[in-house]
Design a protein around this motif. Sequence first.
Motif, PDB file in Angstrom:
ATOM      1  N   ARG A  53      55.482  48.996  38.300  1.00 14.78           N
ATOM      2  CA  ARG A  53      56.519  48.615  39.297  1.00 14.78           C
ATOM      3  C   ARG A  53      55.905  47.605  40.282  1.00 14.78           C
ATOM      4  O   ARG A  53      56.718  46.551  40.469  1.00 14.78           O
ATOM      5  CB  ARG A  53      56.901  49.669  39.978  1.00 14.78           C
ATOM      6  CG  ARG A  53      57.662  50.909  39.352  1.00 14.78           C
ATOM      7  CD  ARG A  53      57.912  51.784  40.336  1.00 14.78           C
ATOM      8  NE  ARG A  53      58.996  51.749  41.293  1.00 14.78           N
ATOM      9  CZ  ARG A  53      60.446  51.537  41.152  1.00 14.78           C
ATOM     10  NH1 ARG A  53      60.811  51.844  40.215  1.00 14.78           N
ATOM     11  NH2 ARG A  53      61.100  51.106  42.288  1.00 14.78           N
ATOM     12  N   ALA A  54      54.656  47.429  40.603  1.00 16.86           N
ATOM     13  CA  ALA A  54      54.178  46.526  41.200  1.00 16.86           C
ATOM     14  C   ALA A  54      54.083  45.019  40.537  1.00 16.86           C
ATOM     15  O   ALA A  54      54.594  43.846  41.057  1.00 16.86           O
ATOM     16  CB  ALA A  54      52.830  46.558  41.642  1.00 16.86           C
ATOM     17  N   TYR A  55      54.052  45.022  39.160  1.00 15.15           N
ATOM     18  CA  TYR A  55      53.980  44.005  38.469  1.00 15.15           C
ATOM     19  C   TYR A  55      55.513  43.171  38.692  1.00 15.15           C
ATOM     20  O   TYR A  55      55.960  41.969  38.701  1.00 15.15           O
ATOM     21  CB  TYR A  55      53.545  43.811  37.342  1.00 15.15           C
ATOM     22  CG  TYR A  55      53.719  42.632  36.373  1.00 15.15           C
ATOM     23  CD1 TYR A  55      52.726  41.558  36.681  1.00 15.15           C
ATOM     24  CD2 TYR A  55      54.794  42.367  35.466  1.00 15.15           C
ATOM     25  CE1 TYR A  55      52.933  40.171  35.801  1.00 15.15           C
ATOM     26  CE2 TYR A  55      54.835  41.415  34.719  1.00 15.15           C
ATOM     27  CZ  TYR A  55      53.821  40.119  35.049  1.00 15.15           C
ATOM     28  OH  TYR A  55      54.111  39.030  34.135  1.00 15.15           O
ATOM     29  N   VAL A  56      56.481  44.175  38.159  1.00 14.78           N
ATOM     30  CA  VAL A  56      57.747  43.657  38.054  1.00 14.78           C
ATOM     31  C   VAL A  56      58.416  43.322  39.356  1.00 14.78           C
ATOM     32  O   VAL A  56      59.417  42.322  39.417  1.00 14.78           O
ATOM     33  CB  VAL A  56      58.680  44.831  37.483  1.00 14.78           C
ATOM     34  CG1 VAL A  56      60.174  44.582  37.714  1.00 14.78           C
ATOM     35  CG2 VAL A  56      58.352  45.042  36.153  1.00 14.78           C
ATOM     36  N   GLY A  57      57.921  44.033  40.423  1.00 12.89           N
ATOM     37  CA  GLY A  57      58.461  43.576  41.727  1.00 12.89           C
ATOM     38  C   GLY A  57      57.987  42.497  42.122  1.00 12.89           C
ATOM     39  O   GLY A  57      58.536  41.417  42.883  1.00 12.89           O
ATOM     40  N   TRP A  58      56.800  41.958  41.870  1.00 16.12           N
ATOM     41  CA  TRP A  58      55.891  40.832  42.232  1.00 16.12           C
ATOM     42  C   TRP A  58      56.571  39.599  41.519  1.00 16.12           C
ATOM     43  O   TRP A  58      56.855  38.480  41.772  1.00 16.12           O
ATOM     44  CB  TRP A  58      54.475  40.868  42.059  1.00 16.12           C
ATOM     45  CG  TRP A  58      53.660  39.632  42.120  1.00 16.12           C
ATOM     46  CD1 TRP A  58      53.825  38.789  43.015  1.00 16.12           C
ATOM     47  CD2 TRP A  58      52.500  39.300  41.631  1.00 16.12           C
ATOM     48  NE1 TRP A  58      53.060  37.797  43.026  1.00 16.12           N
ATOM     49  CE2 TRP A  58      51.791  38.039  42.042  1.00 16.12           C
ATOM     50  CE3 TRP A  58      51.565  39.997  40.747  1.00 16.12           C
ATOM     51  CZ2 TRP A  58      50.794  37.458  41.465  1.00 16.12           C
ATOM     52  CZ3 TRP A  58      50.455  39.352  40.006  1.00 16.12           C
ATOM     53  CH2 TRP A  58      50.360  38.149  40.487  1.00 16.12           C
ATOM     54  N   SER A  59      56.713  39.895  40.079  1.00 14.86           N
ATOM     55  CA  SER A  59      57.305  38.749  39.443  1.00 14.86           C
ATOM     56  C   SER A  59      58.594  38.389  39.451  1.00 14.86           C
ATOM     57  O   SER A  59      59.136  37.309  39.248  1.00 14.86           O
ATOM     58  CB  SER A  59      56.981  38.845  37.801  1.00 14.86           C
ATOM     59  OG  SER A  59      57.652  40.000  37.343  1.00 14.86           O
ATOM     60  N   GLY A  60      59.519  39.541  39.920  1.00 16.64           N
ATOM     61  CA  GLY A  60      60.786  39.463  40.092  1.00 16.64           C
ATOM     62  C   GLY A  60      61.264  39.118  41.783  1.00 16.64           C
ATOM     63  O   GLY A  60      62.352  38.965  41.849  1.00 16.64           O
ATOM     64  N   LYS A  82      53.511  42.648  49.136  1.00 12.69           N
ATOM     65  CA  LYS A  82      53.330  43.823  49.171  1.00 12.69           C
ATOM     66  C   LYS A  82      53.333  44.211  47.380  1.00 12.69           C
ATOM     67  O   LYS A  82      52.178  45.080  47.117  1.00 12.69           O
ATOM     68  CB  LYS A  82      54.580  44.887  49.688  1.00 12.69           C
ATOM     69  CG  LYS A  82      54.510  45.158  51.012  1.00 12.69           C
ATOM     70  CD  LYS A  82      55.599  46.063  51.356  1.00 12.69           C
ATOM     71  CE  LYS A  82      55.419  46.081  52.885  1.00 12.69           C
ATOM     72  NZ  LYS A  82      55.613  47.528  53.467  1.00 12.69           N
ATOM     73  N   HIS A  83      54.024  43.756  46.577  1.00 14.56           N
ATOM     74  CA  HIS A  83      53.731  43.908  45.305  1.00 14.56           C
ATOM     75  C   HIS A  83      52.741  43.309  44.632  1.00 14.56           C
ATOM     76  O   HIS A  83      52.133  43.884  43.868  1.00 14.56           O
ATOM     77  CB  HIS A  83      55.196  43.311  44.532  1.00 14.56           C
ATOM     78  CG  HIS A  83      56.352  44.268  44.686  1.00 14.56           C
ATOM     79  ND1 HIS A  83      56.542  45.654  44.286  1.00 14.56           N
ATOM     80  CD2 HIS A  83      57.657  43.916  45.201  1.00 14.56           C
ATOM     81  CE1 HIS A  83      57.686  46.010  44.486  1.00 14.56           C
ATOM     82  NE2 HIS A  83      58.324  45.239  44.968  1.00 14.56           N
ATOM     83  N   LYS A  84      52.405  42.120  45.205  1.00 13.26           N
ATOM     84  CA  LYS A  84      51.239  41.535  44.585  1.00 13.26           C
ATOM     85  C   LYS A  84      49.921  42.296  44.846  1.00 13.26           C
ATOM     86  O   LYS A  84      48.922  42.663  44.124  1.00 13.26           O
ATOM     87  CB  LYS A  84      51.147  40.100  45.319  1.00 13.26           C
ATOM     88  CG  LYS A  84      49.870  39.291  44.813  1.00 13.26           C
ATOM     89  CD  LYS A  84      49.915  37.910  45.304  1.00 13.26           C
ATOM     90  CE  LYS A  84      48.686  37.137  44.738  1.00 13.26           C
ATOM     91  NZ  LYS A  84      48.631  35.811  45.328  1.00 13.26           N
ATOM     92  N   ARG A  85      49.893  42.876  46.227  1.00 13.55           N
ATOM     93  CA  ARG A  85      48.634  43.358  46.507  1.00 13.55           C
ATOM     94  C   ARG A  85      48.603  44.802  45.851  1.00 13.55           C
ATOM     95  O   ARG A  85      47.494  45.442  45.469  1.00 13.55           O
ATOM     96  CB  ARG A  85      48.557  43.558  48.037  1.00 13.55           C
ATOM     97  CG  ARG A  85      48.386  42.394  48.599  1.00 13.55           C
ATOM     98  CD  ARG A  85      48.111  42.527  50.372  1.00 13.55           C
ATOM     99  NE  ARG A  85      48.080  41.112  50.826  1.00 13.55           N
ATOM    100  CZ  ARG A  85      48.360  40.410  51.969  1.00 13.55           C
ATOM    101  NH1 ARG A  85      48.874  41.225  52.919  1.00 13.55           N
ATOM    102  NH2 ARG A  85      48.031  39.298  52.399  1.00 13.55           N
TER     103      ARG A  85
END
Length: 152
Positions: A26-33, A119-122
Amino acid sequence: MYSTLLLLHSWSRWFVLLFGLIAVYRAYVGWSGRRAFVGADNGMGAAFSGFTWLQVLIGFGLYFGVSPWGLNAMKQAGAMKDPTARFFGMEHVAVMILAAIVAQVGRIVVKKTSDHTAKHKRAFLYFGIALLLILLMIPWGIWNPARPLFRF
């Protein structure tokens, strides 16, 4: 008592892995998207951190109490020369505590960050490191002593 704690410790690792994988994904998808950080993202991070600390507590019960591979094994002469005793008596414990700390620090850092993408990246960084440490120290039998994947 030993078999009960070992059973709990063995089975609850799957919850740690499940929530860890979901939180990192979820963090990766949120960060990249560049998505908004929503309650489900926070909940997966909380579940990952919470189950990781539960594992640490159950592990402490094993280590300090009833396990023949815990503190009792480390008191024996030559324990550091025995790979299994060293792994369960020192390496597994130390790295798993470190992983729980990294996951918890990640939760705190993410909560204090205001930008959704940051937030997603961290979350990806901290939860990813914690999950990697956990995967390295689970006794799969690849680079450490083998233990059953499912205990009954």
